[in-house]
Structure formats: structure tokens, C-alpha cells
Design a protein around this motif. Structure first.
Motif: not given
Lengths: 673, 161
Positions: A86-90, A110-118, A120-124, A126-133
């Protein structure tokens, strides 16, 4: 009356929308995690393609709640992932949305979230980070604040095509300074990204290529490394060459050409290398043709201008490739009523950006015409080009004005152009106008051009002088920017070349002796050289020499002494000795030298110097002092003989340097007559 | 294109390198030092031109190309020519082309005094003299040019930016 009727209707519509949005937000606070999850999913579906909804949700405080849910360890993986989506969409909404997201600290979260191992979650995330950056309102520095981020992103690169695509897109967008380049380079960007050039995904190949271009730009270390990289046994440069082939998408051709261009400019590839001459250059020229989109023609021309800027051979080759000089003339005719544009959006875009084409054409003409006279002729003889340049100098877009004056500057390096096209079109007028209240960037380019327009054989010299340019140039010599100081003094030097006494007196009066001596201790050697050049010119032709030395002789001799005694390069000393040689040509001025034993000893020292240029200049000085056609030459000859100069001259007639021995012989002949 | 920083690869260099100037200076030029050749920019020659039994006063001021040419003659095209010989020789051979008239450069031709051809020049270093012959397919023979260098003891300089 009408607005009174409208208002209540609008408020009711607004309250309807807001009520729905508020409902979405409220559901995020439900105590039941299942309901929260469903709420997020429903919100995701509601905002797709709906900027109004996105804005409402943000206003109503959805962001902090979504971010909280994303961070909570008690949230299920699925919930956290849906929140990231959703955040990626916003983030795909307006720039205001992005600002709100950044203000809520979405990036570190979101950068903190990248420490997770899943994955799909990481990709989501990253997608949002990409759009923001990649948004222009996001400060790129946020990528670099935490030093663990870049290495972690490098680590994540190989996880999937999506991680590759998003991370390289972030890198290529956020790499803006040499410091950024160094950080990425030091964390193995080149090794990690190279294999991606062979990815089955076009998007990944493109992003990897873009990364290389921003990493290589003006970076000798990166470029030197890239040139030796092998990917699957193939040299990276050859991979780039293949990507420039005509069957590749234009975006890829252009970006690959940029990579090679930047590597070449950074010194990693020689300008006569076949991948530059036979591949990169022709590719960029191709981009300039009418068949390509406006943005492609702009980028092609700008990149080509950059590639050929320092190399006259490349300029010559480019000028004869595909009739480039006349091809560029089309840049000024587009879009027009005869342009074949069927797409309204494209037409609208191109009308708004037509000035980009003009500035790109001027830039490329500037590079093409910077050194070769035949190319300059081709440019000025292109139909209406001088008129276009004159118009460009007063366009509203500063980019166009700057590029037009750059173009004019290149053309001004020609005696013929100064006396013909520059005169016919009275270019000095718009140029002088441009100088008023100009920002420094424009001032540097315009004053560079003035340096040439003020030469004696330029018909523009007179009218420019009458418009009070001396004041302007003298004030430039006081500026903090060395580039402006240099142009100020350079223009004065050129102005004083073969100038009549009136002009010379005005220069000295306006500049002031204090400023002149300040410039003689300028930390920038180029500025010092031109100041010495100015002095040489002021002190040329006998009556001028005597006039200036009679009013400023003592100080000038002191200044010359200081320079000869200080640590300076050969070129500086040579100019200084030439000044002495000029003083020695004066009538009354000769005495200032003859009565200065210390100075005569210095001249003697330089006659015996290891550097031939200095020996020549010093010998020329003595030669002028003893010239027997001048009154008092006998006494001068006697004194200098006593000081040992004749013996020294004899010695120099045996020099292996023919110029030096000739000059010494000529000098000695003065004693025999 | 990315925005360029104004950087010099050799910051604070004592050598007055024009390589890192923005905009870059013309290549192969530098501030003239001591004149070692009489073909320096600004160098003046005076003499006369003879044709059809008439003699016309001529003054020639060299601008721009000569010093550069003199130093870079070696890079001009030829496969086997021994340029070292030129270096040591007392003579320099040139071909001059009159480009345009002043004050009106748009005049392309003057009947009876065309300038479509070339002057073939021999410059002798030791005597500082120029001798030249005009040639054009339809011109008469032996239109000649004869000039002497005007000695200068204090030479002003210029440099294109």
C-alpha cells in the motif's frame, strides 16, 4: 450568486469521499488482526490509480499507522507485506505524497525492513523505496546516512530479478557526487552489477547500464577499473559496444554510448580507440537525426558535445559524419507545422521542450567549432545560423542563452569570423546586453568571448570599448572566482595588443596600480601569466613604454624583481624577462635598467640559465639595451662590457640552440658597428 | 547529462595549464614567450607587389595561423617527407590564400584583380624576407610579392581564449 449555489454541493461530495477514506483509516485500528489485514488489502485496492483517494488517506493520517503496523514484530508477515505494498502505491501519487512519506520517516523504516529474510516482503519494501528515491523531492543523501545500508543492498542484489531491478534503479538515481561514486565503488558495485548486463530481464540490463554510466562520469578510478572488467570472458567495453547496435532499443544505445563517452573523457579509453571513433561517435551522431524523439536528440547531441570537447580529431570526424552540421540546423526548425506529429501528448510535450533542442544544438556546435577553422566556416555558413545565435543570446531560457554564448565563443576564435560574420550581425550588441546582471555561469562564457572580440583586428573592438567595457573587465579582476578574474585580465591583455595610447592609459587608470600589483601576486598562475601579458602589451612601442615607466617605473621594477626572486615556473619567468626586454626598448626607460645593477645581475644570471627560453629572453633584453641606433648606446655598451656581458654573449654564440646563438651574434654585432 | 563540477585534474599546479580551464582554451596554443620565429602573430612585413609592370605597396601583418603552423608542420600529411630537413633549412615554403577583402568581405571578385588563386611563398629566415608568386589558372605569369620584415624590439602579444 453562482458560487453560493456550488459550495454546498462540493462540500457534500467532499464529505462523502472523506467519510469513505476515514473508514479505511479507522479499520487499521481494529483490535482484530484479521480485520486489520483485510482493511489494508481493501485500502490497497481502493487506491490503485486513484490519486484523490491517496491524498485523502494521507491527510487523514493513514501513514503513521501503516508504518507502525509494518514495523511491529507482532504483525504477521502477510500484514507487513500488504502495508509495504500500500505504501508503495501511495508513493506512486503526487510529489506531495512523497513529501509526506519522507516526513514520516518511511525511508529508515523500510531500510530496516530489508533486514527481514522474506523475499516477497523485501521486494515490496524495495519497490516502495525505489519509488520514493527516484522522486525529485527526496533528498538522495538519505541513502547514505546509515553506512550499513549500501553493503546490505549489495548483498540483496543477487536475490531476484526484482531486487536487482529496484536496487540498481536506486543506485543509478542516487549516485550524484564523487563521494557517492566512491562509496558504491568501494562496496563492490562494479563486480556486483557487471553480471546483470546479461540478465534475461531487459529492465535489469537497462538499470545496470545506467548505474555504470553514473559511476563512470568524471571518475578516473571507476573508469580505469571498468576498462579491465571481464564478464563471461568478454570485455565490458565490448559489451557496451554491442549494446549500441542499431537493433537495440534506443534507450540502451544511448546509455551504452554514455558509458563509453564518460570512460573516454575520464581518460580510461583513448580518443583514437576504435570503440570511440567507429562505434560511440557514429552512434551519437545517429541519435541526432530527425527520426528520433526530442529527448533522444537532446541527449545524443549533449553527450556528443561532451565526448568531442577536448579533441580536435574527434571534432573533425564528427563534423563530416552524416552531414552533422546541417543535421543540427533542423534542431531549430522543430516542431513546426510540417512536423509529422500525430500524438497530441507528444506534440504538447515537444512544444514545451523545443528550447532543449536549441540549447543542445548550440552546445554541440560549440564543441564542433572550438578548434577547427573549416568547421567554424561550415557552421557560420549554415543557413540563418548567425541569426539563430543572436536570438539565442536573448532567449528567456537561461540554458539556451548559456549554450548560445558558448557557441559564439567557439566561433570567436577566428580572425576571419571576427571580421566577417561577427561584424555583419553585430553580435557584440546582444553579447554586451547579456553581460548585464548575468549569473556567473553566463558571465564566464560571455567574458571568454569578449577576450577575442577585443582583439585589434576585430571590428567589434571599437563599439565595445565605447560601451564602457573596461570598467566591467577591471571589476571582474576583483572577483573571488579565479575563472572570472582570469577572463577579466585576459580580455584586458588582448585589448592592449597593438592598442593606441588612449586605450592603454584608460586601462591603467581604471585598473589602478594597486590592483595591478595585487594581480601580480595572484595565487592562480594563469591570472599571473595574463597580468604579465598585459604589462608586456602596455609596455610596447617606444613612446608608450616611456610614458608608463615615467609614472610607474619604480613600482614596476620592484614588482619584476619580486617575481624574478620568487619561486615561479619557467613560463612566468620568461614573461617577466620579456617585460624587461620591452622596458629596455624604451628611450628614457632604458635608464631605469642601466642604473639598476641588481637587475642587470639578474639578467646576467638568466643568460647563463639552463633553460634556453630564459636565456633568449635575457639576451633579447641586453640586445635592446645596447642597440647602437639609439642615443647613449656607447655608454651603455661600455658599462655592460665592463660587467662581463660581452664575454657572456660570446659564449652564447656557441650555443647549440640556433635561435640563441643567432640572437647573441646579432647583439654582438651592435658592438662592431 | 549530469551537472559538471568545475574541477582541475592537477589542482594548484604551478604550470599555467590551460587544460583545466572552463571553457577549455584552444588546443595547441599558449601565451607567446620570446619570439623565436619571425612568423609570430602580429609580425609585420612591408614591400611591394608587382604585376603588369606596375608596383603596389603592400603591408602584411601575420595573424593567427603562422606560429601554430610552424610548430606543427610535422603533423601535416605526408608519408615520407623528411621534416627534420625543414627544421634546419633557412627556407620555409608556404601557400597563401587571400580569403576576403576589407572593408567589404562580401565582394567575391574584382575584375582585373581577382584573388581566386594562391600565392606561393618562400620565406628566408636569415634575411627575414618573403618572396612570393601568384598563380591562378587564368592569371598572367610572374605577379610577384616581395616583402621585408619590420624589426620590432618590443613585441606585444595576444592569445585567443
Amino acid at each position: 450568486m453562482a458560487c453560493l449555489l456550488e459550495a454546498p454541493l462540493r462540500i457534500s461530495v467532499l464529505s462523502e469521499v472523506t467519510a469513505t477514506s476515514r473508514h479505511y483509516v479507522d479499520r487499521l485500528f481494529d483490535p482484530d488482526p484479521q480485520k486489520v489485514l483485510q482493511g489494508v488489502i481493501d485500502m490497497k485496492n481502493a487506491v490503485i490509480g486513484n490519486n484523490k483517494q491517496k491524498a485523502n488517506l494521507i491527510v487523514l493520517g493513514a501513514l503513521p499507522r501503516l508504518l507502525y503496523l509494518l514495523q511491529q514484530s507482532s504483525s504477521s508477515l502477510q500484514l507487513r507485506t500488504e502495508c509495504a505494498v500500500v505504501l508503495g502505491s501511495l508513493a506512486m501519487g503526487t510529489e506531495n505524497n512523497i513529501k509526506s512519506l519522507v516526513d514520516c520517516h518511511i525511508i529508515p523504516i523500510l531500510l530496516q525492513g530489508l533486514l527481514c529474510t522474506d523475499l516477497i516482503f523485501i521486494e515490496a519494501c524495495l519497490r516502495c523505496l525505489r519509488t520514493v528515491f527516484i522522486s525529485p523531492v527526496t533528498p538522495v543523501q538519505l541513502l547514505y546516512t546509515d553506512p550499513t545500508v549500501i553493503p546490505h543492498l549489495m548483498f540483496l542484489l543477487s536475490n531476484s530479478q526484482r531486487t536487482q531491478e529496484y536496487i540498481t534503479q536506486v543506485f543509478s538515481h542516487c549516485c550524484k557526487t564523487p563521494e557517492h561514486q566512491t562509496v558504491l565503488f568501494n562496496h563492490g558495485a562494479i563486480q556486483k552489477i557487471s553480471p546483470m548486463l546479461f540478465s534475461p530481464s531487459y529492465k535489469v540490463r537497462m538499470q545496470a547500464l545506467k548505474c555504470f554510466s553514473v559511476l563512470a562520469y568524471e571518475n578516473t578510478q571507476v573508469s580505469a577499473t571498468l576498462v579491465n572488467v571481464l564478464v563471461d570472458g568478454e570485455l565490458l567495453t565490448q559489451v557496451f559496444v554491442k549494446m549500441m547496435q542499431r537493433d537495440q532499443p534506443v534507450e540502451m544505445q544511448l546509455t551504452a554510448a554514455k558509458c563509453l563517452t564518460y570512460m573516454c573523457r575520464a581518460g580510461a579509453i583513448k580518443t583514437d580507440d576504435s570503440c570511440v571513433v567507429l562505434k560511440t561517435l557514429p552512434c551519437l551522431v545517429r541519435m541526432c537525426s530527425k527520426e528520433h524523439l526530442l529527448e533522444e536528440r537532446v541527449e545524443g547531441a549533449e553527450t556528443l558535445a561532451y565526448l568531442i570537447e577536448p579533441d580536435v580529431e574527434l571534432q573533425r570526424i564528427a563534423s563530416t559524419t552524416d552531414h552533422l552540421v546541417s543535421m543540427l540546423a533542423d534542431y531549430f526548425k522543430y516542431p513546426s507545422s510540417v512536423s509529422a506529429i500525430t500524438d497530441i501528448k507528444r506534440l504538447d510535450h515537444d512544444l514545451k521542450h523545443a528550447h532543449e533542442l536549441r540549447q543542445a544544438a548550440f552546445k554541440l556546435y560549440a564543441s564542433l567549432g572550438s578548434n577547427d577553422e573549416d568547421i567554424r566556416k561550415k557552421i557560420t555558413e549554415t543557413e540563418n545560423m548567425m541569426d539563430r545565435i543572436v536570438s539565442g543570446l536573448s532567449e528567456s531560457s537561461i540554458k539556451v542563452r548559456l549554450a548560445a554564448v558558448r557557441c559564439l565563443h567557439s566561433l570567436s576564435r577566428s580572425v576571419q569570423q571576427l571580421r566577417t560574420s561577427f561584424h555583419d550581425h553585430a553580435v557584440w550588441k546582444p553579447l554586451m546586453k547579456l553581460l548585464q546582471n548575468a549569473p556567473d555561469e553566463v558571465l564566464v562564457m560571455a567574458s571568454s568571448t569578449l577576450c577575442n572580440l577585443l582583439l585589434e583586428f576585430s571590428p567589434s573592438k571599437e563599439p565595445i570599448l565605447e560601451s564602457g567595457v573596461i570598467d566591467l573587465l577591471c571589476s571582474l579582476t576583483q572577483r573571488e572566482s579565479p575563472a572570472l578574474r582570469l577572463n577579466g585580465i585576459w580580455a584586458l591583455m588582448n585589448m592592449a595588443f597593438q592598442a593606441d595610447q588612449k586605450v592603454k592609459v584608460e586601462i591603467v587608470r581604471c585598473l589602478g596600480t594597486e590592483q595591478l600589483f595585487r594581480l601580480l601576486s595572484d595565487p592562480d598562475t594563469n591570472v599571473l601569466m595574463k597580468t604579465l601579458g598585459l604589462l608586456r602589451n602596455l609596455l610596447s612601442t617606444r613612446p608608450h613604454i616611456d610614458q608608463i615607466m615615467s609614472s610607474n617605473g619604480k613600482q614596476l621594477m620592484q614588482a619584476v624583481t619580486l617575481i624574478l626572486e620568487a619561486e615561479h615556473g619557467i613560463e612566468v619567468k620568461e614573461q617577466t624577462l620579456c617585460i624587461l626586454a620591452n622596458i629596455a626598448d624604451g628611450n628614457t626607460a632604458k635608464d631605469l635598467l642601466m642604473t639598476n645593477d641588481d637587475m642587470l645581475q639578474k639578467i646576467k644570471y638568466y643568460m647563463g640559465h639552463t633553460n634556453v627560453k630564459l636565456q633568449l629572453a635575457a639576451t633579447f633584453c641586453i640586445s635592446n639595451l645596447i642597440w647602437n641606433e639609439e642615443d647613449g648606446s656607447q655608454e651603455r655598451q661600455d658599462k655592460l662590457r665592463e660587467m662581463g656581458f660581452v664575454d657572456l654573449l660570446h659564449k652564447l654564440t656557441q650555443s647549440s640552440d640556433p635561435n640563441l646563438s643567432d640572437r647573441a651574434k646579432t647583439a654582438l654585432q651592435q658592438y662592431l658597428a | 547529462m549530469p551537472v559538471r563540477a568545475e574541477r582541475c585534474s592537477t589542482p594548484g599546479s604551478a604550470c599555467p595549464s590551460s587544460a583545466c580551464l572552463v571553457p577549455p582554451a584552444p588546443i595547441n596554443t599558449c601565451q607567446p614567450g620570446v619570439t623565436v620565429s619571425l612568423l609570430y602573430s602580429g609580425s609585420q612585413y612591408r614591400g611591394y607587389q608587382r604585376s603588369k609592370g606596375n608596383s603596389y605597396d603592400v603591408e602584411v601583418v601575420l595573424q593567427g595561423k603562422f606560429q601554430a603552423f610552424y610548430e606543427y608542420a610535422k603533423s601535416f600529411n605526408s608519408d615520407h617527407f623528411d621534416y627534420k630537413v625543414l627544421d634546419d633549412s633557412d627556407y620555409i615554403f608556404m601557400r597563401w590564400k587571400e580569403q576576403f577583402l576589407v572593408p567589404d568581405h562580401t565582394i567575391k571578385d574584382i575584375s582585373g584583380a581577382s584573388f581566386a588563386g594562391f600565392y606561393y611563398i618562400c620565406f628566408q629566415k636569415s634575411t627575414a624576407t618573403i618572396e612570393g608568386y601568384y598563380y591562378h589558372r587564368s592569371s598572367e605569369w610572374y605577379q610577384s610579392l616581395s616583402l621585408n620584415h619590420i624589426e620590432e624590439h618590443s613585441v606585444p602579444i595576444y592569445e585567443f581564449r
